[in-house]
Design an enzyme around this catalytic site. Structure first.
Site, mmCIF file in Angstrom:
data_model
loop_
_atom_site.group_PDB
_atom_site.id
_atom_site.type_symbol
_atom_site.label_atom_id
_atom_site.label_comp_id
_atom_site.label_asym_id
_atom_site.label_seq_id
_atom_site.Cartn_x
_atom_site.Cartn_y
_atom_site.Cartn_z
ATOM 1 N N ASP A 39 2.381 -9.392 -21.756
ATOM 2 C CA ASP A 39 3.580 -9.596 -22.579
ATOM 3 C C ASP A 39 3.403 -10.741 -23.580
ATOM 4 O OD1 ASP A 39 5.264 -7.604 -21.614
ATOM 5 O OD2 ASP A 39 5.983 -8.838 -19.948
ATOM 6 N N ARG A 70 5.023 -12.486 -12.287
ATOM 7 C CA ARG A 70 6.026 -13.469 -12.692
ATOM 8 C C ARG A 70 7.200 -13.521 -11.711
ATOM 9 N NH1 ARG A 70 7.104 -11.996 -18.790
ATOM 10 N NH2 ARG A 70 8.869 -13.383 -18.409
ATOM 11 N N ARG A 125 -1.567 -4.695 -20.160
ATOM 12 C CA ARG A 125 -0.689 -4.891 -21.322
ATOM 13 C C ARG A 125 0.112 -6.166 -21.130
ATOM 14 N NH1 ARG A 125 1.419 1.117 -20.787
ATOM 15 N NH2 ARG A 125 -0.328 2.239 -21.698
#
Lengths: 269, 269
Positions: free
Chosen positions: A53, A207, A51
């Site tokens: 972002d 990230r 999923r």
């Protein structure tokens, strides 16, 4: 006859709210489900492997769906891409997602639950001047990065560990935060590329690792401190969350005997 | 005290309706005038050197404006860019235009009327597979291009000629269509780049030249036929208009004694 179809998908995440369908917003899942609905002549529910972002890109997202469809599997990609690329406009809001492959899998196969590992790439542009043409495709870091320090830090991240320090606040508190990072490499000098392969990733893990490596490269975090940051299992001790536009879902690996299996593909013997 | 200020501007044209202000649409001129209005504390009217179309990019657009402003010239770019890059969002609709320089010119100087020449770059991606990350930044040509044929055709375009055949329908019928192309070069193989310098260009002239060179590269137009196509002064005989996303306004030249003048800059001695 019921079939289970696994798609490989690439997209420019700039103009999407992310992979997952959200009411009233433009999602990758929503756009593809709409195109497949037309192509397959019935409603389709996609299971995406990751999923991603808003703003995150993909070279090799995977998604599976089951059903009894008239169209042959080999024609799904061309037919759906025809719809996905249609209506090109000056706002760039079309042609930014493409199915690159469609293959059949056994019924019950699930693109996310059956994924054995994933590879992400994180792109950093280490230049003093901004480049507006790259603003949506890399993380601009103005001060010079010490790549050697980043590599030293990266080595301490590889392995099976509790990576809770690299999980964004708001992650599920009850589930295990132990993951395995198989490899973490850094290439390039001004166009710096971080490549990470792991069995699965916590929310925002790549990230936060990218942000932590950048801070190591800027001298804000000592590379040798990575071990104690991980041991602290505290998000506060890790670096910042690098922005979404540098992140690319590069590949999803499945246990595929025909191609020598995941370990063969990833070169991890 | 009245000043005349010349700006150098770069932009990603993807999300603009073009350079020129249009009611209710997002233009480069409109965005910059709005930012300068805040920075200068009064309404500003920009004279752009080139009215680029929707989707066309610029590395070196130029625009001038006159007025009596409180802010020093050396601070205009930073202050305006602060506004232009503000409000970054996931739709990529900010941060796509940037002022790279601001300098003072004598009163009466006009960025368009005083331009002596312009350089445009046209980017072609000659690959069989599409790359969604480049869809807004180059013209994808699937079949292999014969670069030698394109170079032979290009040589016949250089010079002072009536280029009416390369003017889009709807151009002003009364004005002269004689222009001078100083140079026309082609570099690269898969990432093919056409670079053209001329004193001024007719409407869509660079894109029609790019389309004509592509057709020469594909064997649809014989390179030697270019002379008769130009002599025919008939748009129908030239190639197609290549799409806007491959076009970049690279540089605008002025008669500037301090830097050795236009001819010095362009290397056309």
């Amino acid at each position: 006859m019921e079939r289970n179809i696994l798609l490989t998908i690439e997209y420019d995440g700039t103009n999407f709210c992310g992979w997952q369908k959200q009411p009233g917003r433009r999602s990758v899942q929503g756009e593809i489900e709409r195109a497949l609905g037309t192509v397959c002549g019935r409603e389709v529910k996609l299971n995406g492997a990751s999923r991603t972002d808003a703003g995150v890109h993909a070279y090799g997202q995977r998604a599976s769906f089951e059903g009894g469809f008239g169209i042959p599997t080999c024609r799904i990609a061309v037919a759906a891409n025809n719809i996905l690329s249609g209506g090109k406009n000056s706002l760039g809001a079309a042609g930014d997602v493409r199915i690159t492959a469609a293959e059949e899998k056994p019924l019950g196969f699930h693109a996310r639950f059956d994924a054995k590992a994933k590879k992400y790439v994180y792109k950093i542009r280490n230049e003093s001047e901004a480049d507006i043409f790259k603003r949506n495709y890399a993380y601009q870091v103005v001060k010079p990065l010490n790549i050697g320090a980043m590599e030293d830090a990266a080595k301490l991240i590889v392995g099976t560990k509790d990576f809770k320090c690299f999980q964004a606040a708001g992650g599920d508190e009850k589930r295990t935060t132990v993951r395995t990072v198989y490899s973490l490499g850094i290439t390039g000098v001004r166009d710096v590329q971080i490549e990470i392969v792991g069995d699965a990733f916590l929310y925002n893990m790549v990230r936060i690792i990218a942000g932590t490596l950048v801070e190591a490269g800027l001298g804000k975090i000592r590379p040798s401190a990575i071990a104690s940051i991980i041991a602290s299992v505290d998000r506060q001790n890790a670096g910042h969350t690098a922005p979404p536009q540098g992140l690319y879902l590069a590949e999803v690996y499945y246990d595929d005997l025909e191609t020598g299996g995941f370990y063969g593909q990833a070169g991890l013997g």
